[in-house]
Motif scaffolding. Structure first.
Motif, PDB file in Angstrom:
ATOM      1  N   ALA A 154      -8.541  16.066   2.039  1.00  0.00           N
ATOM      2  CA  ALA A 154      -7.328  15.253   1.970  1.00  0.00           C
ATOM      3  C   ALA A 154      -7.491  14.169   0.920  1.00  0.00           C
ATOM      4  O   ALA A 154      -8.582  13.613   0.746  1.00  0.00           O
ATOM      5  CB  ALA A 154      -7.039  14.605   3.330  1.00  0.00           C
ATOM      6  N   TYR A 155      -6.404  13.872   0.236  1.00  0.00           N
ATOM      7  CA  TYR A 155      -6.349  12.770  -0.711  1.00  0.00           C
ATOM      8  C   TYR A 155      -5.329  11.780  -0.170  1.00  0.00           C
ATOM      9  O   TYR A 155      -4.182  12.141   0.086  1.00  0.00           O
ATOM     10  CB  TYR A 155      -5.934  13.268  -2.097  1.00  0.00           C
ATOM     11  CG  TYR A 155      -5.771  12.150  -3.099  1.00  0.00           C
ATOM     12  CD1 TYR A 155      -6.864  11.447  -3.575  1.00  0.00           C
ATOM     13  CD2 TYR A 155      -4.511  11.792  -3.558  1.00  0.00           C
ATOM     14  CE1 TYR A 155      -6.722  10.414  -4.485  1.00  0.00           C
ATOM     15  CE2 TYR A 155      -4.351  10.764  -4.472  1.00  0.00           C
ATOM     16  CZ  TYR A 155      -5.451  10.085  -4.940  1.00  0.00           C
ATOM     17  OH  TYR A 155      -5.306   9.060  -5.831  1.00  0.00           O
ATOM     18  N   ASP A 156      -5.754  10.526   0.045  1.00  0.00           N
ATOM     19  CA  ASP A 156      -4.901   9.495   0.640  1.00  0.00           C
ATOM     20  C   ASP A 156      -4.779   8.301  -0.290  1.00  0.00           C
ATOM     21  O   ASP A 156      -5.739   7.928  -0.968  1.00  0.00           O
ATOM     22  CB  ASP A 156      -5.497   9.004   1.964  1.00  0.00           C
ATOM     23  CG  ASP A 156      -5.621  10.107   2.985  1.00  0.00           C
ATOM     24  OD1 ASP A 156      -4.605  10.768   3.268  1.00  0.00           O
ATOM     25  OD2 ASP A 156      -6.729  10.308   3.513  1.00  0.00           O
ATOM     26  N   THR A 157      -3.590   7.691  -0.263  1.00  0.00           N
ATOM     27  CA  THR A 157      -3.365   6.444  -0.990  1.00  0.00           C
ATOM     28  C   THR A 157      -2.639   5.473  -0.073  1.00  0.00           C
ATOM     29  O   THR A 157      -1.920   5.891   0.839  1.00  0.00           O
ATOM     30  CB  THR A 157      -2.496   6.644  -2.255  1.00  0.00           C
ATOM     31  OG1 THR A 157      -1.167   7.003  -1.859  1.00  0.00           O
ATOM     32  CG2 THR A 157      -3.074   7.704  -3.164  1.00  0.00           C
ATOM     33  N   ARG A 158      -2.843   4.187  -0.315  1.00  0.00           N
ATOM     34  CA  ARG A 158      -2.036   3.156   0.354  1.00  0.00           C
ATOM     35  C   ARG A 158      -1.846   2.018  -0.632  1.00  0.00           C
ATOM     36  O   ARG A 158      -2.800   1.559  -1.253  1.00  0.00           O
ATOM     37  CB  ARG A 158      -2.699   2.613   1.609  1.00  0.00           C
ATOM     38  CG  ARG A 158      -1.704   1.660   2.345  1.00  0.00           C
ATOM     39  CD  ARG A 158      -2.294   0.758   3.349  1.00  0.00           C
ATOM     40  NE  ARG A 158      -3.178  -0.199   2.697  1.00  0.00           N
ATOM     41  CZ  ARG A 158      -4.164  -0.814   3.321  1.00  0.00           C
ATOM     42  NH1 ARG A 158      -4.418  -0.566   4.572  1.00  0.00           N
ATOM     43  NH2 ARG A 158      -4.935  -1.678   2.675  1.00  0.00           N
ATOM     44  N   GLU A 159      -0.603   1.586  -0.723  1.00  0.00           N
ATOM     45  CA  GLU A 159      -0.271   0.455  -1.573  1.00  0.00           C
ATOM     46  C   GLU A 159       0.533  -0.528  -0.742  1.00  0.00           C
ATOM     47  O   GLU A 159       1.375  -0.142   0.054  1.00  0.00           O
ATOM     48  CB  GLU A 159       0.536   0.918  -2.783  1.00  0.00           C
ATOM     49  CG  GLU A 159      -0.234   1.878  -3.662  1.00  0.00           C
ATOM     50  CD  GLU A 159       0.594   2.451  -4.798  1.00  0.00           C
ATOM     51  OE1 GLU A 159       1.824   2.262  -4.802  1.00  0.00           O
ATOM     52  OE2 GLU A 159      -0.002   3.090  -5.676  1.00  0.00           O
ATOM     53  N   SER A 160       0.252  -1.802  -0.945  1.00  0.00           N
ATOM     54  CA  SER A 160       0.943  -2.866  -0.224  1.00  0.00           C
ATOM     55  C   SER A 160       1.584  -3.806  -1.234  1.00  0.00           C
ATOM     56  O   SER A 160       1.018  -4.046  -2.304  1.00  0.00           O
ATOM     57  CB  SER A 160      -0.039  -3.647   0.655  1.00  0.00           C
ATOM     58  OG  SER A 160       0.634  -4.684   1.330  1.00  0.00           O
ATOM     59  N   PRO A 163      -0.005  -9.156  -2.129  1.00  0.00           N
ATOM     60  CA  PRO A 163      -1.124  -9.141  -3.084  1.00  0.00           C
ATOM     61  C   PRO A 163      -2.522  -9.235  -2.464  1.00  0.00           C
ATOM     62  O   PRO A 163      -3.468  -8.700  -3.034  1.00  0.00           O
ATOM     63  CB  PRO A 163      -0.857 -10.359  -3.970  1.00  0.00           C
ATOM     64  CG  PRO A 163       0.606 -10.610  -3.840  1.00  0.00           C
ATOM     65  CD  PRO A 163       0.972 -10.192  -2.443  1.00  0.00           C
ATOM     66  N   ILE A 164      -2.659  -9.859  -1.305  1.00  0.00           N
ATOM     67  CA  ILE A 164      -3.998 -10.001  -0.738  1.00  0.00           C
ATOM     68  C   ILE A 164      -4.477  -8.741  -0.009  1.00  0.00           C
ATOM     69  O   ILE A 164      -5.631  -8.649   0.378  1.00  0.00           O
ATOM     70  CB  ILE A 164      -4.098 -11.214   0.210  1.00  0.00           C
ATOM     71  CG1 ILE A 164      -3.184 -11.029   1.425  1.00  0.00           C
ATOM     72  CG2 ILE A 164      -3.818 -12.505  -0.537  1.00  0.00           C
ATOM     73  CD1 ILE A 164      -3.418 -12.051   2.513  1.00  0.00           C
ATOM     74  N   ILE A 165      -3.599  -7.763   0.180  1.00  0.00           N
ATOM     75  CA  ILE A 165      -3.970  -6.500   0.824  1.00  0.00           C
ATOM     76  C   ILE A 165      -4.368  -5.520  -0.276  1.00  0.00           C
ATOM     77  O   ILE A 165      -3.545  -5.162  -1.119  1.00  0.00           O
ATOM     78  CB  ILE A 165      -2.799  -5.913   1.643  1.00  0.00           C
ATOM     79  CG1 ILE A 165      -2.310  -6.908   2.690  1.00  0.00           C
ATOM     80  CG2 ILE A 165      -3.191  -4.585   2.270  1.00  0.00           C
ATOM     81  CD1 ILE A 165      -3.313  -7.266   3.753  1.00  0.00           C
ATOM     82  N   PRO A 166      -5.625  -5.088  -0.296  1.00  0.00           N
ATOM     83  CA  PRO A 166      -6.058  -4.183  -1.376  1.00  0.00           C
ATOM     84  C   PRO A 166      -5.451  -2.783  -1.228  1.00  0.00           C
ATOM     85  O   PRO A 166      -5.323  -2.261  -0.124  1.00  0.00           O
ATOM     86  CB  PRO A 166      -7.571  -4.149  -1.229  1.00  0.00           C
ATOM     87  CG  PRO A 166      -7.833  -4.545   0.179  1.00  0.00           C
ATOM     88  CD  PRO A 166      -6.707  -5.430   0.612  1.00  0.00           C
ATOM     89  N   ASP A 167      -5.062  -2.203  -2.349  1.00  0.00           N
ATOM     90  CA  ASP A 167      -4.629  -0.810  -2.368  1.00  0.00           C
ATOM     91  C   ASP A 167      -5.874   0.066  -2.291  1.00  0.00           C
ATOM     92  O   ASP A 167      -6.967  -0.366  -2.640  1.00  0.00           O
ATOM     93  CB  ASP A 167      -3.886  -0.501  -3.668  1.00  0.00           C
ATOM     94  CG  ASP A 167      -2.599  -1.311  -3.800  1.00  0.00           C
ATOM     95  OD1 ASP A 167      -2.101  -1.823  -2.780  1.00  0.00           O
ATOM     96  OD2 ASP A 167      -2.093  -1.421  -4.932  1.00  0.00           O
ATOM     97  N   PHE A 168      -5.708   1.298  -1.814  1.00  0.00           N
ATOM     98  CA  PHE A 168      -6.860   2.185  -1.824  1.00  0.00           C
ATOM     99  C   PHE A 168      -6.445   3.615  -2.128  1.00  0.00           C
ATOM    100  O   PHE A 168      -5.307   4.015  -1.911  1.00  0.00           O
ATOM    101  CB  PHE A 168      -7.687   2.110  -0.539  1.00  0.00           C
ATOM    102  CG  PHE A 168      -7.056   2.760   0.669  1.00  0.00           C
ATOM    103  CD1 PHE A 168      -7.089   4.137   0.840  1.00  0.00           C
ATOM    104  CD2 PHE A 168      -6.480   1.990   1.659  1.00  0.00           C
ATOM    105  CE1 PHE A 168      -6.526   4.726   1.958  1.00  0.00           C
ATOM    106  CE2 PHE A 168      -5.916   2.572   2.787  1.00  0.00           C
ATOM    107  CZ  PHE A 168      -5.948   3.940   2.927  1.00  0.00           C
ATOM    108  N   TYR A 169      -7.404   4.342  -2.640  1.00  0.00           N
ATOM    109  CA  TYR A 169      -7.269   5.751  -2.966  1.00  0.00           C
ATOM    110  C   TYR A 169      -8.564   6.399  -2.500  1.00  0.00           C
ATOM    111  O   TYR A 169      -9.642   5.910  -2.817  1.00  0.00           O
ATOM    112  CB  TYR A 169      -7.097   5.944  -4.482  1.00  0.00           C
ATOM    113  CG  TYR A 169      -6.006   5.060  -5.032  1.00  0.00           C
ATOM    114  CD1 TYR A 169      -4.687   5.502  -5.049  1.00  0.00           C
ATOM    115  CD2 TYR A 169      -6.291   3.783  -5.508  1.00  0.00           C
ATOM    116  CE1 TYR A 169      -3.676   4.682  -5.531  1.00  0.00           C
ATOM    117  CE2 TYR A 169      -5.284   2.965  -5.984  1.00  0.00           C
ATOM    118  CZ  TYR A 169      -3.983   3.423  -6.003  1.00  0.00           C
ATOM    119  OH  TYR A 169      -2.991   2.616  -6.463  1.00  0.00           O
ATOM    120  N   LYS A 170      -8.450   7.479  -1.729  1.00  0.00           N
ATOM    121  CA  LYS A 170      -9.683   8.083  -1.222  1.00  0.00           C
ATOM    122  C   LYS A 170      -9.525   9.589  -1.062  1.00  0.00           C
ATOM    123  O   LYS A 170      -8.413  10.098  -0.919  1.00  0.00           O
ATOM    124  CB  LYS A 170     -10.107   7.458   0.102  1.00  0.00           C
ATOM    125  CG  LYS A 170      -9.165   7.751   1.255  1.00  0.00           C
ATOM    126  CD  LYS A 170      -9.694   7.206   2.558  1.00  0.00           C
ATOM    127  CE  LYS A 170      -8.727   7.589   3.681  1.00  0.00           C
ATOM    128  NZ  LYS A 170      -9.326   7.516   4.973  1.00  0.00           N
TER     129      LYS A 170
END
Length: 183
Positions: A154-160, A163-170
């Motif tokens: 699985a490839y997951d992303t999260r964007e907020s 600004p203080i919440i880090p985005d991630f890609y995994k």
């Protein structure tokens, strides 16, 4: 907190129709406990009540191939007892849309690619909306009525937009052995 225990309780009611629609109503409760100051200590640091509604539609292409469309909405009533100034900071409305395709090559081998889109709107942080996406594939091999094997990627992303919440890609991948025996 890196070492914690989770306790959960849930219940649901499901209604399946002849036209391959499924309606689900559920209520979940979860709490998280850490081990401070010692391993045998338990201190609650998070709890969450989640009423949820879900609707699914399955469209069969044949006996071995079908698409499933699912939409669910939930409201997370969360508390973080350690932070009394922002006790409900994690309260949010969660919307999830998923599409999956299931193909059974034979009774033993099944492959299931999927795409999922998640939107979280935090009700106590009016400026915060998180968007997450996931795309992946599950491969299932059923050995017999008791044992099955699964592999996934699985490839997951999260964007907020906070600004203080880090985005991630995994990228996640794994395998599991499943044993089930009814008594």
């Amino acid at each position: 907190v890196t070492d914690f225990d989770s306790q959960a309780l849930f219940g649901y009611v499901s209604l399946d129709t002849q036209q391959q629609w499924q309606y689900l109503f559920s209520l979940e409760y979860q709490r998280l406990l850490d081990h401070t100051p010692t391993f045998s200590s338990y201190k609650e640091f998070y709890r969450d009540w989640v009423p949820r509604v879900s609707i699914s539609k399955t469209i069969s292409r044949s006996e071995t191939r079908y698409f499933t469309f699912n939409y669910q909405m939930a409201y997370h009533l969360s508390e973080s007892p350690r932070d009394l100034t922002t006790i409900a900071i994690q309260d949010r409305i969660e919307s999830v849309a998923t599409i999956s395709y299931t193909h059974s090559f034979n009774p033993q081998w099944v492959v299931q690619p999927y795409y999922r889109f998640i939107h979280n709107h935090y009700t106590h942080q009016s400026a915060r909306d998180d968007l997450a996406q996931s795309v992946g594939t599950l491969l299932l091999y059923t050995l017999n009525e008791y044992f099955s094997f699964r592999a996934f990627v699985a490839y997951d992303t999260r964007e907020s937009d906070l600004p203080i919440i880090p985005d991630f890609y995994k990228i996640d991948f794994g395998a599991a052995v499943h044993f089930s025996r009814k008594f």
